[in-house]
Design a protein around this motif. Structure first.
Motif, short mmCIF file in Angstrom:
data_model
loop_
_atom_site.label_atom_id
_atom_site.label_comp_id
_atom_site.label_asym_id
_atom_site.label_seq_id
_atom_site.Cartn_x
_atom_site.Cartn_y
_atom_site.Cartn_z
N PRO A 1 -16.75 -61.40 -24.28
CA PRO A 1 -16.11 -60.19 -24.57
C PRO A 1 -16.10 -59.61 -26.21
CG PRO A 1 -14.84 -60.95 -22.81
CD PRO A 1 -15.82 -61.91 -23.69
N ALA A 2 -16.04 -60.56 -27.07
CA ALA A 2 -15.94 -60.50 -28.47
C ALA A 2 -17.22 -60.17 -29.09
CB ALA A 2 -15.48 -61.79 -29.20
N VAL A 3 -18.39 -59.98 -28.09
CA VAL A 3 -19.42 -59.75 -28.94
C VAL A 3 -19.57 -58.23 -28.75
CG1 VAL A 3 -22.07 -59.28 -28.42
CG2 VAL A 3 -21.07 -61.52 -27.82
N PRO A 4 -19.85 -57.63 -30.10
CA PRO A 4 -19.95 -55.85 -30.19
C PRO A 4 -20.73 -55.21 -29.28
CG PRO A 4 -20.16 -57.06 -32.41
CD PRO A 4 -20.32 -58.12 -31.47
N ASP A 5 -20.30 -54.23 -28.71
CA ASP A 5 -20.86 -53.61 -27.72
C ASP A 5 -22.49 -53.20 -27.66
OD1 ASP A 5 -18.70 -53.30 -26.36
OD2 ASP A 5 -18.13 -51.36 -26.93
N ASP A 6 -23.04 -52.89 -29.00
CA ASP A 6 -24.28 -52.44 -29.16
C ASP A 6 -25.11 -53.85 -28.73
OD1 ASP A 6 -23.38 -53.57 -31.67
OD2 ASP A 6 -24.77 -52.61 -32.73
N LEU A 7 -24.64 -54.96 -29.34
CA LEU A 7 -25.45 -56.20 -29.16
C LEU A 7 -25.30 -56.67 -27.90
CD1 LEU A 7 -26.83 -58.55 -30.50
CD2 LEU A 7 -24.73 -59.58 -31.07
N ALA A 8 -24.14 -56.57 -27.29
CA ALA A 8 -24.08 -56.91 -25.87
C ALA A 8 -24.71 -56.00 -25.02
CB ALA A 8 -22.43 -56.72 -25.39
N GLN B 1 -15.58 -60.90 -33.84
CA GLN B 1 -16.81 -60.15 -33.64
C GLN B 1 -17.97 -60.76 -34.29
OE1 GLN B 1 -15.75 -56.07 -33.83
NE2 GLN B 1 -15.45 -55.71 -31.70
N ASN B 2 -17.77 -61.10 -35.54
CA ASN B 2 -18.98 -61.35 -36.38
C ASN B 2 -19.15 -62.92 -36.01
OD1 ASN B 2 -19.12 -59.30 -37.86
ND2 ASN B 2 -17.65 -59.85 -39.30
N ALA B 3 -18.37 -63.70 -35.45
CA ALA B 3 -18.42 -65.10 -35.05
C ALA B 3 -19.25 -64.85 -33.62
CB ALA B 3 -17.07 -65.66 -35.15
#
Length: 156
Positions: free
Chosen positions: A102-109, A51-53
């Motif tokens: 899909p690996a992007v955290p929900d709030d950022l997405a 997620q961080n990457a």
């Protein structure tokens, strides 16, 4: 000659906006909402490192493509479409969309999707001869979404 070049750039900007909008709509329709839960793919789980990457990649792309757009005028200047800014905005939308995994955290997405949507609404309005009031309203919405994504990325 200049008029032909401007007309060609306008056609390119409108075509790019339409293609991007089509791609976004097509990607968002991957799992129809009417499909029963069992028919949908299981939600993948990602490690904090993954997620961080993904966050770092999306934020880097956003920073690179959106930085420096302030001070270049609006999408419409003196009644004319500001093609360099419109093309740069559409380029940023494509770049952010391509890194929205899909690996992007929900709030950022969520912030990235708002940025994509509001930027496309704005560039479509500018190239589609919408009213000044509509363009101003969409500019405000786009600015808010841009700042929200910058905040989510820790860039402001």
């Amino acid at each position: 000659m200049i008029v032909l070049a401007m007309a060609a750039l306008m056609v390119i900007a409108v075509a790019a906006t339409a293609a991007i909008t089509y791609a976004i709509v097509r990607n968002n329709d991957a799992a129809p909402p009417s499909a029963p839960p069992a028919a949908r793919a299981a939600e993948p789980h990602f490690t904090a490192s993954e997620q961080n990457a993904a966050k770092a990649k999306l934020c880097s792309v956003f920073d690179t493509t959106a930085r420096g757009q302030r001070g270049q005028g609006g999408v419409v200047v003196n009644g004319d479409v500001n093609l360099p800014l419109v093309v740069r905005t559409v380029n940023s939308v494509v770049a952010v969309q391509n890194t929205l995994t899909p690996a992007v955290p929900d709030d950022l997405a969520e912030a990235a999707r708002a940025y994509i949507s509001s930027s496309l609404d704005l560039t479509a309005a500018a190239t589609g001869n919408r009213s000044v009031d509509d363009v101003n309203r969409l500019t405000s919405e786009s600015n808010d979404a841009t700042y929200a994504l910058a905040d989510a990325c820790g860039l402001r």
